[in-house]
Motif scaffolding. Structure first.
Motif, mmCIF file in Angstrom:
data_model
loop_
_atom_site.group_PDB
_atom_site.id
_atom_site.type_symbol
_atom_site.label_atom_id
_atom_site.label_comp_id
_atom_site.label_asym_id
_atom_site.label_seq_id
_atom_site.Cartn_x
_atom_site.Cartn_y
_atom_site.Cartn_z
ATOM 1 N N SER A 134 -23.766 48.448 -14.909
ATOM 2 C CA SER A 134 -22.932 46.892 -15.620
ATOM 3 C C SER A 134 -21.663 46.294 -15.303
ATOM 4 N N LYS A 135 -21.084 45.382 -15.825
ATOM 5 C CA LYS A 135 -20.579 44.437 -15.513
ATOM 6 C C LYS A 135 -19.640 43.689 -16.497
ATOM 7 N N ARG A 136 -18.547 44.285 -16.632
ATOM 8 C CA ARG A 136 -17.325 43.700 -18.173
ATOM 9 C C ARG A 136 -16.552 43.128 -16.964
ATOM 10 N N TYR A 137 -16.339 42.000 -17.534
ATOM 11 C CA TYR A 137 -14.906 41.181 -17.319
ATOM 12 C C TYR A 137 -14.071 41.286 -18.271
ATOM 13 N N SER A 138 -12.746 40.910 -17.086
ATOM 14 C CA SER A 138 -11.595 41.272 -18.667
ATOM 15 C C SER A 138 -11.085 40.215 -19.505
ATOM 16 N N ASN A 139 -12.443 39.461 -19.370
ATOM 17 C CA ASN A 139 -12.264 38.502 -20.984
ATOM 18 C C ASN A 139 -12.951 39.702 -21.609
ATOM 19 N N GLY A 140 -13.875 40.853 -21.661
ATOM 20 C CA GLY A 140 -14.302 41.350 -22.749
ATOM 21 C C GLY A 140 -15.769 41.378 -22.760
ATOM 22 N N PHE A 141 -16.156 40.142 -22.160
ATOM 23 C CA PHE A 141 -17.753 39.689 -21.621
ATOM 24 C C PHE A 141 -18.780 40.732 -21.059
ATOM 25 N N GLU A 142 -19.540 41.337 -21.400
ATOM 26 C CA GLU A 142 -21.051 42.209 -20.605
ATOM 27 C C GLU A 142 -21.734 41.593 -19.873
ATOM 28 N N ALA A 143 -21.959 41.127 -18.330
ATOM 29 C CA ALA A 143 -22.677 40.430 -18.281
ATOM 30 C C ALA A 143 -24.182 41.554 -17.955
ATOM 31 N N LEU A 144 -23.700 42.033 -17.283
ATOM 32 C CA LEU A 144 -24.750 43.849 -17.006
ATOM 33 C C LEU A 144 -24.741 45.398 -18.011
ATOM 34 N N LYS A 145 -25.618 44.768 -18.430
ATOM 35 C CA LYS A 145 -26.007 46.117 -19.413
ATOM 36 C C LYS A 145 -26.403 47.891 -18.963
ATOM 37 N N LEU B 159 -25.985 39.878 -11.356
ATOM 38 C CA LEU B 159 -27.265 40.381 -10.921
ATOM 39 C C LEU B 159 -26.963 40.384 -9.080
ATOM 40 N N LEU B 160 -27.295 39.085 -8.659
ATOM 41 C CA LEU B 160 -27.208 38.638 -7.701
ATOM 42 C C LEU B 160 -26.032 39.148 -6.747
ATOM 43 N N LYS B 161 -24.929 38.710 -6.944
ATOM 44 C CA LYS B 161 -23.759 38.799 -6.586
ATOM 45 C C LYS B 161 -23.062 39.991 -6.220
ATOM 46 N N MET B 162 -24.156 40.868 -6.981
ATOM 47 C CA MET B 162 -23.316 42.617 -6.968
ATOM 48 C C MET B 162 -24.293 42.931 -5.180
ATOM 49 N N ILE B 163 -25.292 42.001 -4.395
ATOM 50 C CA ILE B 163 -25.687 42.561 -3.338
ATOM 51 C C ILE B 163 -24.732 42.535 -2.068
ATOM 52 N N PRO B 164 -24.306 41.173 -2.654
ATOM 53 C CA PRO B 164 -23.685 40.653 -0.854
ATOM 54 C C PRO B 164 -22.066 40.926 -1.596
ATOM 55 N N LEU B 165 -21.877 41.492 -2.412
ATOM 56 C CA LEU B 165 -20.196 42.353 -2.721
ATOM 57 C C LEU B 165 -19.384 40.881 -2.867
ATOM 58 N N ILE B 166 -19.599 40.661 -3.646
ATOM 59 C CA ILE B 166 -19.290 39.218 -3.894
ATOM 60 C C ILE B 166 -19.287 39.475 -5.597
ATOM 61 N N GLU B 167 -19.856 40.106 -6.441
ATOM 62 C CA GLU B 167 -18.650 40.830 -7.469
ATOM 63 C C GLU B 167 -18.688 42.629 -7.106
ATOM 64 N N ARG B 168 -18.427 43.393 -7.872
ATOM 65 C CA ARG B 168 -18.620 45.103 -8.061
ATOM 66 C C ARG B 168 -18.927 45.392 -9.137
ATOM 67 N N PRO B 169 -19.948 46.585 -9.546
ATOM 68 C CA PRO B 169 -20.438 46.760 -10.830
ATOM 69 C C PRO B 169 -18.817 47.679 -11.856
ATOM 70 N N SER B 170 -18.715 47.488 -13.096
ATOM 71 C CA SER B 170 -17.848 48.317 -13.776
ATOM 72 C C SER B 170 -18.291 49.603 -14.083
ATOM 73 N N ALA B 171 -19.593 49.724 -13.720
ATOM 74 C CA ALA B 171 -19.835 51.195 -13.606
ATOM 75 C C ALA B 171 -21.253 51.105 -12.942
#
Length: 226
Positions: free
Chosen positions: A8-19, A44-56
């Protein structure tokens, strides 16, 4: 090869991009992500090169948990992952050759002569060796995208990911770009592409995963599908 486990990925504004997304991409598989704008494909794609990290949850590549990759080790990880964007993101003040060489020079792994060999080999694979001294402004949209692909594969990555790589191209050029991805896949590169063009990806006869509002709704065909 690529494993998402309850991500899952939740941003600081509360938006949950992945569930709670779970999926597996096998080594040397070619697969597609599709879904409407805002479905979570890019996240989802950005998780693979660690541009983003999951919240859970967790993401693993080649049995390596990405949560254990320290910040200073991220550049080494990214050498094994080629990334292609919709707009190619070329530097207009550098030649085609210099754009493709940039990942090698940044990594500092290769002697200039070896870098030159790799750049020209990558350009040859995408059919643009004759344009190595041109600047991006003189290229067509399809040529710019092929330069972006050459830049992504110059490090000979194990994984190639692309975010809407044909979004700005006409159908004929889009098919040409997809055939290039297929050629890299045929020599063992794992390929994951996000695209909203259902007609195009359907014609490729590969696995298709459908995201909607951050959830994986369907997963059909391919080595890791159902």
């Amino acid at each position: 090869m690529i494993q998402f486990s309850n991500v899952s990925k939740r941003y600081s504004n509360g938006f949950e991009a992945l569930k709670d997304v779970s999926l597996h991409i096998a080594k040397a598989e070619m697969a597609f992500l599709t879904g409407h704008s805002g479905a979570g494909k890019s996240t989802l794609l950005k998780m693979i090169p660690l541009i983003e990290r999951p919240s859970a949850g967790s993401v693993t590549i080649d049995e390596r948990p990405l949560a254990q990759v320290k910040r200073r080790k991220i550049p080494a990880l990214r050498r094994d992952i080629g990334v292609i964007f919709q707009d190619s993101k070329l530097l207009n003040d550098r030649t085609v050759f210099d754009n493709v060489a940039l990942p090698l020079l940044v990594s500092g792994l290769h002697h200039p002569r070896e870098a030159g060999r790799r750049v020209r080999a990558a350009l040859d694979k995408v059919g643009l060796l004759q344009r190595e001294n041109d600047f991006p402004v003189y290229l067509s949209g399809g040529e710019r995208q092929r330069v972006g692909i050459a830049r992504a594969v110059v490090n000979r990555p194990k994984v190639l990911i692309a975010d809407e790589p044909t979004g700005n191209l006409d159908p004929a050029l889009s098919r040409e770009i997809m055939l290039l991805f297929e050629q890299f896949n045929q020599v063992g590169v794992t390929v994951l592409i996000a695209s909203h063009d259902l007609e195009l990806i359907g014609a490729m006869d590969k696995r298709i995963m459908v995201l909607s509002k951050g959830r994986l709704l369907a997963d059909q065909g391919g080595l890791g599908g159902t």
